[in-house]
Design a protein around this motif. Structure first.
Motif, PDB file in Angstrom:
ATOM      1  N   LYS A 138     -32.357 -24.609 -53.248  1.00 57.68           N
ATOM      2  CA  LYS A 138     -32.459 -24.747 -54.689  1.00 57.68           C
ATOM      3  C   LYS A 138     -33.866 -25.199 -55.086  1.00 57.68           C
ATOM      4  O   LYS A 138     -34.450 -26.052 -54.403  1.00 57.68           O
ATOM      5  CB  LYS A 138     -31.428 -25.801 -55.107  1.00 57.68           C
ATOM      6  N   THR A 139     -34.376 -24.672 -56.169  1.00 62.36           N
ATOM      7  CA  THR A 139     -35.724 -25.049 -56.623  1.00 62.36           C
ATOM      8  C   THR A 139     -35.782 -26.533 -56.960  1.00 62.36           C
ATOM      9  O   THR A 139     -34.769 -27.158 -57.269  1.00 62.36           O
ATOM     10  CB  THR A 139     -36.119 -24.297 -57.906  1.00 62.36           C
ATOM     11  N   GLY A 140     -36.983 -27.074 -56.951  1.00 57.72           N
ATOM     12  CA  GLY A 140     -37.154 -28.492 -57.263  1.00 57.72           C
ATOM     13  C   GLY A 140     -38.095 -28.698 -58.431  1.00 57.72           C
ATOM     14  O   GLY A 140     -38.279 -27.800 -59.269  1.00 57.72           O
TER      15      GLY A 140
ATOM     16  N   ILE B  39     -37.939 -28.330 -52.171  1.00 55.91           N
ATOM     17  CA  ILE B  39     -36.714 -27.532 -52.187  1.00 55.91           C
ATOM     18  C   ILE B  39     -35.555 -28.337 -51.578  1.00 55.91           C
ATOM     19  O   ILE B  39     -35.748 -29.049 -50.604  1.00 55.91           O
ATOM     20  CB  ILE B  39     -36.936 -26.270 -51.324  1.00 55.91           C
ATOM     21  N   THR B  40     -34.372 -28.183 -52.143  1.00 61.11           N
ATOM     22  CA  THR B  40     -33.193 -28.905 -51.653  1.00 61.11           C
ATOM     23  C   THR B  40     -32.115 -27.917 -51.215  1.00 61.11           C
ATOM     24  O   THR B  40     -31.855 -26.948 -51.923  1.00 61.11           O
ATOM     25  CB  THR B  40     -32.627 -29.794 -52.786  1.00 61.11           C
ATOM     26  N   PRO B  41     -31.494 -28.140 -50.083  1.00 61.25           N
ATOM     27  CA  PRO B  41     -30.351 -27.307 -49.691  1.00 61.25           C
ATOM     28  C   PRO B  41     -29.235 -27.463 -50.729  1.00 61.25           C
ATOM     29  O   PRO B  41     -29.031 -28.563 -51.239  1.00 61.25           O
ATOM     30  CB  PRO B  41     -29.908 -27.901 -48.355  1.00 61.25           C
ATOM     31  N   ALA B  42     -28.537 -26.388 -51.022  1.00 56.38           N
ATOM     32  CA  ALA B  42     -27.510 -26.482 -52.060  1.00 56.38           C
ATOM     33  C   ALA B  42     -26.418 -25.449 -51.842  1.00 56.38           C
ATOM     34  O   ALA B  42     -26.640 -24.395 -51.253  1.00 56.38           O
ATOM     35  CB  ALA B  42     -28.134 -26.281 -53.436  1.00 56.38           C
ATOM     36  N   VAL B  43     -25.225 -25.791 -52.316  1.00 60.34           N
ATOM     37  CA  VAL B  43     -24.102 -24.856 -52.301  1.00 60.34           C
ATOM     38  C   VAL B  43     -23.953 -24.293 -53.710  1.00 60.34           C
ATOM     39  O   VAL B  43     -23.862 -25.043 -54.679  1.00 60.34           O
ATOM     40  CB  VAL B  43     -22.795 -25.554 -51.865  1.00 60.34           C
TER      41      VAL B  43
END
Lengths: 342, 324
Positions: free
Chosen positions: B25-27, B33-37
């Protein structure tokens, strides 16, 4: 206001270190910096901030509290706290100086933490205005002025000179003790430096971040916000944010069995850890969502509610720089903060 | 690439193949950047990203995610597929609940390398063909790609996806690397020098546990160091040697299972080169048991967990001079 030539800084540090220990940010091989005791030839880092905060000086990661010597049925209490001598910390940034004020509210309010108080009394803070704020800085959000930090002595770095302004009795004492290497400067000699810094501060990408949503009025609404699930979902549950944070002040006290006695010590704890505040009945926060939420609720809601509106964050940006998954208080504030922060 | 990935994710969500997508996911900035579901097309459209800053190995999240209801789509870079296989082998990932799309990786940017070059206040990083333009609050500078490519990527062991349901782009090959050079340098040191090296590095540890928590091989439900009943739980080190013990024990525990993804060193806030401990084990295993790459498939037991009559004898430690 006093001044000293930047080319003569080593003499300045040597003069301070004559009478007490001097700690300052020293550049490391990987170009980061950390606080170390000054020694001649040390590569002092005058730009940027340290990876770890300065809280260790008053609230070390581990410290001995008391020992118990056990002989048969007798238990003898043995003082084990380390002697504290006067020391000076140079190069503390505005955000970190503010963090001491926050820690004071925790440790110096009744009942006073004598371990902390002892260190605080022996420490003199020489702060340094930020010539080079970075993109992750948001101290302005919490009312910190990086161009004019608090501190016992406040320093401003010009192109050729370091200007010093003593602000407290401790500061006056330090400046008087090293007067030999200092020259007088105009009261407004540091104004151009401050102006330069203010210009950069006005350009910082996070300058518009606000705390408006976190006035404590809708505590339960914030607590129950469905966004916590999304914000916390990839949290690794490590303690990096809490350990690099200058204001995280939670600790654990444990007994270490030496075989013939007990060493009682205190160490930093992290609300991100599964055994944080573990009790006989188990843990009161069983999911990472709850643990994650606790950290931010504490800084943004609970702490200000108990401390006349002062937030438990100083905007140093260390969590932004170091979180392994790049989740941090800015993202939390923006996600929960409604329109103001978009 | 990002566009194609997003399209596939939306398609697989809408045809019901999967009900969630694990990605990045954008930051706030280009690099955070962050891992995301992601659960919907809208979420994907809004925030899904894949670029040179998507550094995280997403495999470990699947331990938890694959136990949830429905199938999850995950995007794996070549090195991440090794971790995936290893976790499947250890029955930690429930493979049937995962749909893997292999995605190419040309090496990721290490934003700390930009900072190490003396730049600070990074506000924009724009990729070009073989370079990046970095704009900061104070200046703009162009870096050649390899200058700011992460160390682990410069020593990339494989561009080949060892597991996938489908692949975007062409698959690559297992590569020859120099990844053991630094280990060899450490081996060449005298034991005193080597001891001093590790004492210096490990003394920087702040026990944040980021290395352990990010490590796909560290997948215990409850780590012994977190268990107050274990007698060795440590939130703090009683002395400076305990820090060293934590890392050494961890390295032993992941020996033979570590795929050398390099996440441990990436996440260390103190920049300790933790991967070198693991690489030493990998190098030794290669030398003593024959070349072995953990996670190359999801069925072969590692040499440390499989007995053969040709296994080295414990006396090898003495023979190699390690017991001195």
């Amino acid at each position: 206001m006093k001044k000293i030539s930047l080319s003569n800084l080593d003499a300045f540090f040597a003069e301070i270190a004559k009478n007490q220990k001097l700690y300052l940010p020293v550049e490391q091989e990987d170009k980061t910096s950390r606080y170390e005791e000054w020694e001649a030839g040390a590569k002092v880092s005058l730009l940027g901030n340290t990876v770890r905060s300065a809280k260790d000086f008053f609230f070390p990661q581990t410290e001995n509290m008391v020992d118990f010597k056990v002989e048969g049925k007798n238990i003898e209490i043995v003082e084990s706290r380390s002697e504290v001598e006067d020391f000076v910390v140079f190069g503390v940034r505005g955000c970190d100086v503010r963090s001491f004020g926050i820690l004071d509210k925790v440790f110096l309010s009744d009942p006073v933490d004598t371990y902390y108080k002892n260190r605080r009394e022996h420490g003199t803070i020489v702060s340094l205005a930020c010539n080079r704020p970075t993109e992750s800085c948001f101290c302005q959000t919490f009312g910190v002025d990086a161009s004019e930090p608090e501190g016992d002595v406040v320093c401003f770095m010009g192109d050729e000179e370091l200007f010093l302004d003593a602000k407290t009795e401790k500061g006056e004492k330090l400046v008087a003790a090293i007067a030999g290497v200092l020259a007088d400067a105009d009261a407004n000699a540091a104004d151009p430096v401050k102006a330069q810094i203010k210009e950069v501060l006005a350009k910082l990408p996070l300058k518009d971040l606000t705390t408006d949503k976190f006035d404590g009025k809708d505590l339960m609404e914030t607590f129950n916000d469905p966004k916590w699930a999304e914000l916390s979902q990839s949290c690794l549950a490590c303690g990096t944010c809490t350990f690099v944070c200058p204001t995280c002040q939670c600790y654990d006290i444990r007994d270490y069995d030496t075989g013939h006695g007990v060493k009682r010590f205190r160490c930093w704890d992290s609300c991100m850890y599964s055994d944080f505040t573990l009790m006989a009945h188990g843990n009161n926060r069983n999911s990472q969502l709850e643990r994650f939420r606790q950290r931010f609720m504490h800084k943004l809601i609970y702490f200000p509610q108990n401390n006349n509106g002062e937030y438990g964050c100083v905007g140093c940006g260390r969590c932004l720089a170091r979180c392994p998954i790049s989740m941090n208080i800015v993202k939390v504030m923006k996600a929960l903060g409604g329109k103001e922060n978009e | 690439m990002q566009g194609v990935m997003k399209e596939r994710a939306v398609a697989l969500l809408s045809d019901g193949t999967v009900n969630r997508v694990l990605g990045w996911k954008t930051g706030e900035f280009d690099y955070d950047i962050t891992p995301a579901v992601f659960q919907s097309k809208e979420e994907l459209e809004a925030d899904f990203v894949y670029d040179d800053f998507c550094v995280n190995n997403l495999s470990k999240y699947l331990i938890k995610e694959s136990r949830k209801e429905g199938k999850i789509l995950v995007f794996l870079k070549p090195c991440d597929t090794y971790s995936f296989n290893q976790l499947v082998l250890e029955n930690r990932i429930w493979k049937d609940n995962v749909y893997v799309i292999g995605i190419p990786c040309e090496g990721k940017v290490d934003v700390n390398k930009i900072r190490e070059s003396g730049l600070d206040g990074i506000v924009k990083v724009t990729p070009a063909t073989d370079s990046y333009e970095v704009e900061t609050l104070y200046e703009t500078k162009t870096f050649a790609k390899e200058e700011i490519t992460a160390e682990r990527c410069l020593n990339c062991k494989s561009k080949k996806h060892v597991v996938y349901d489908e692949l975007i782009g062409e698959d690559g090959d297992v590569l020859e690397t120099n990844r053991f050079d630094q280990v060899a340098e450490l081996e060449a040191m005298s034991s005193e020098e080597r001891f001093a090296f590790w004492r210096k590095e490990l003394s920087k540890c702040i026990r944040c546990n980021a290395c352990r928590n990010v490590c796909p091989a560290c997948s215990c439900e409850k780590c012994v160091f977190d268990n107050p009943n274990s007698g060795v739980a440590q939130k703090a080190a009683a002395d400076s040697f305990e820090e060293n013990m934590f890392h050494i024990i961890r390295a032993f525990h992941v020996a033979g299972r570590c795929t050398d993804c390099g996440e441990c060193s990436r996440v260390c806030p103190q920049n300790i080169p933790l991967h070198l401990l693991n690489r030493k084990f990998i190098k030794d295993i290669n030398e003593l048991y024959g070349d072995f790459q953990a996670g190359a498939d999801s069925t072969t037991p590692g040499p440390l967990t499989a007995y053969t009559q040709d296994d080295v004898e414990p006396s090898i430690v003495h023979e190699r001079g390690g017991a001195q």
